[in-house]
Design an enzyme around this catalytic site. Structure first.
Site, PDB file in Angstrom:
ATOM      1  N   ASP A  77      -1.956   5.821  10.159  1.00  0.00           N
ATOM      2  CA  ASP A  77      -2.213   4.394   9.946  1.00  0.00           C
ATOM      3  C   ASP A  77      -3.065   3.901  11.109  1.00  0.00           C
ATOM      4  OD1 ASP A  77      -2.139   1.668   9.490  1.00  0.00           O
ATOM      5  OD2 ASP A  77       0.019   1.585   9.097  1.00  0.00           O
ATOM      6  N   HIS A 107       0.208  -7.708   4.196  1.00  0.00           N
ATOM      7  CA  HIS A 107       0.154  -8.902   5.045  1.00  0.00           C
ATOM      8  C   HIS A 107      -1.266  -9.442   5.134  1.00  0.00           C
ATOM      9  CE1 HIS A 107      -1.572  -6.074   7.971  1.00  0.00           C
ATOM     10  NE2 HIS A 107      -0.698  -5.221   7.460  1.00  0.00           N
ATOM     11  N   GLU A 125      -2.714   2.584   2.494  1.00  0.00           N
ATOM     12  CA  GLU A 125      -3.055   1.188   2.804  1.00  0.00           C
ATOM     13  C   GLU A 125      -4.562   0.961   2.801  1.00  0.00           C
ATOM     14  OE1 GLU A 125      -1.850  -0.073   6.745  1.00  0.00           O
ATOM     15  OE2 GLU A 125      -1.934  -2.190   6.187  1.00  0.00           O
ATOM     16  N   ASP A 169      -7.213  -2.338   8.653  1.00  0.00           N
ATOM     17  CA  ASP A 169      -5.886  -1.727   8.731  1.00  0.00           C
ATOM     18  C   ASP A 169      -5.785  -0.829   7.499  1.00  0.00           C
ATOM     19  OD1 ASP A 169      -3.204  -1.158   9.021  1.00  0.00           O
ATOM     20  OD2 ASP A 169      -2.499  -3.227   8.785  1.00  0.00           O
ATOM     21  N   GLU A 219      -0.016  -2.343   1.443  1.00  0.00           N
ATOM     22  CA  GLU A 219       0.470  -1.039   1.913  1.00  0.00           C
ATOM     23  C   GLU A 219       1.799  -0.630   1.290  1.00  0.00           C
ATOM     24  OE1 GLU A 219       1.522  -0.903   6.144  1.00  0.00           O
ATOM     25  OE2 GLU A 219       0.925  -2.993   6.297  1.00  0.00           O
ATOM     26  N   HIS A 263      -1.027  -9.116  11.834  1.00  0.00           N
ATOM     27  CA  HIS A 263      -0.091  -9.658  10.844  1.00  0.00           C
ATOM     28  C   HIS A 263      -0.117 -11.173  10.901  1.00  0.00           C
ATOM     29  CE1 HIS A 263       1.645  -5.583  11.564  1.00  0.00           C
ATOM     30  NE2 HIS A 263       1.560  -5.584  10.259  1.00  0.00           N
TER      31      HIS A 263
HETATM   32 MN    MN Z   1      -1.422  -0.219   8.799  1.00  0.00          MN
HETATM   33 MN    MN Z   2      -0.716  -3.117   7.693  1.00  0.00          MN
END
Ligand code: MN
Ligand code: MN
Length: 297
Positions: free
Chosen positions: A86, A157, A282, A97, A190, A165
């Protein structure tokens, strides 16, 4: 409509995020030192002209998220490990992200397939102002169709400048909420799937921290560390290892003090409560003027 210069930076962060994710997948082999993998990801991010949006999260098997190698980490990837990669890039604070899961030295298993397909279903429904719960339902339904569980206390998010976030939470199972997605800006979706019950708990270990609020601190080293964090990472998460590499092993005690004083926030390593295997995929999406762009595709 979004400012064109800002949009360009969101898109560039997405492109770099995709590149480092795919690169990390390609070099994750049996025998790879997790610490080397993290450093390679960071080196590539910097070569591409970006900074990490957060430390590379390299979480193995029942660990769901928030693990990044220690400065002296000895973990080696082993055949059959389920590794979540990630990663994210920051271009002048505009972020990406993105995550992928691989079975080390092996083929894609249903656990991964279910999660990848859940993300694809969710992306089909993601548009400005869409109902968050419709996306949650699509994720839950797909994962359950494989007789696996979605992780209910993790999810997507919103993203904002220097904020990984921010705003809405996009659960991986139905919540009956009537909330809707933003109409302009960035979000991340995600899905997480597991062979366990579908719930993550904090483990005591912490490798990732973030600035909580500006605080005065008495220790000289503490002040130096805080100044460094404020200028280098701002409100983006950072790893203990980055601080130790800069200020030495002694800084670990200062970090603890800064947490106690309320200046820093800790992200505990998250593990599945039944020790189920965990998979995650994600992407970051950008909404602008009614258009939906998956920036990390
Ligand atoms: Mn992530
Ligand atoms: Mn994330």
């Amino acid at each position: 409509m979004m400012d064109p210069t800002e949009k360009e930076k969101w898109l560039e962060a997405g492109k770099i995020g995709k590149t480092i994710r795919d690169y990390a997948v390609s070099i994750s082999k049996p025998g790879t030192l997790l610490l080397d993998l993290a450093k390679e990801i960071e080196k590539k991010t910097s070569e591409l002209g970006a900074k990490p949006a957060f430390p590379p999260n390299l979480s193995i098997n029942q660990i769901a998220a928030h693990y990044t190698p220690k400065y002296n980490d000895k973990t080696l990837l082993q055949e059959g490990d389920v590794l979540k990669i990630d990663v994210g890039a920051s271009v002048d604070g505009f972020l990406s992200d993105t995550a992928a899961t691989v079975v080390i030295g092996g083929e894609e298993i249903d656990l991964l397939k279910a999660t990848r397909e859940a993300l694809e279903e969710a992306i089909k429904l993601a548009r400005p102002g869409a109902k968050v719960d419709d996306i949650s339902r699509a994720i839950e339904t797909k994962i359950k169709s494989y007789n696996l569980s979605p992780i209910v206390n993790l999810g997507g998010h919103g993203l904002n400048r220097y904020e990984v976030h921010e705003g809405e939470f996009i659960a991986n199972s139905v919540t009956n909420s009537s909330k809707t997605l933003r109409v302009e800006g960035a979000i991340a979706i995600e899905p997480f799937a597991t062979t366990g019950g579908g719930y993550v708990i904090d483990s005591p270990e912490v490798q990732i921290l973030m600035l909580e609020r500006h605080k005065q601190t008495r220790s000289r080293l503490g002040r130096q560390i805080l100044e460094f964090i404020e200028s280098e990472y701002k409100t983006m998460p950072f790893s203990k290892r980055w601080i130790v590499e800069k200020f030495g092993v002694i800084s670990e005690i200062e970090l603890k003090n800064l947490v106690r004083e309320g200046a820093l926030y800790e992200f505990n390593v998250l593990k599945e409560k039944d020790n189920g295997l965990v998979s995650q995929f994600e992407h970051t999406l950008l909404f602008d003027n009614g258009e939906v762009i998956v920036t990390t595709l």
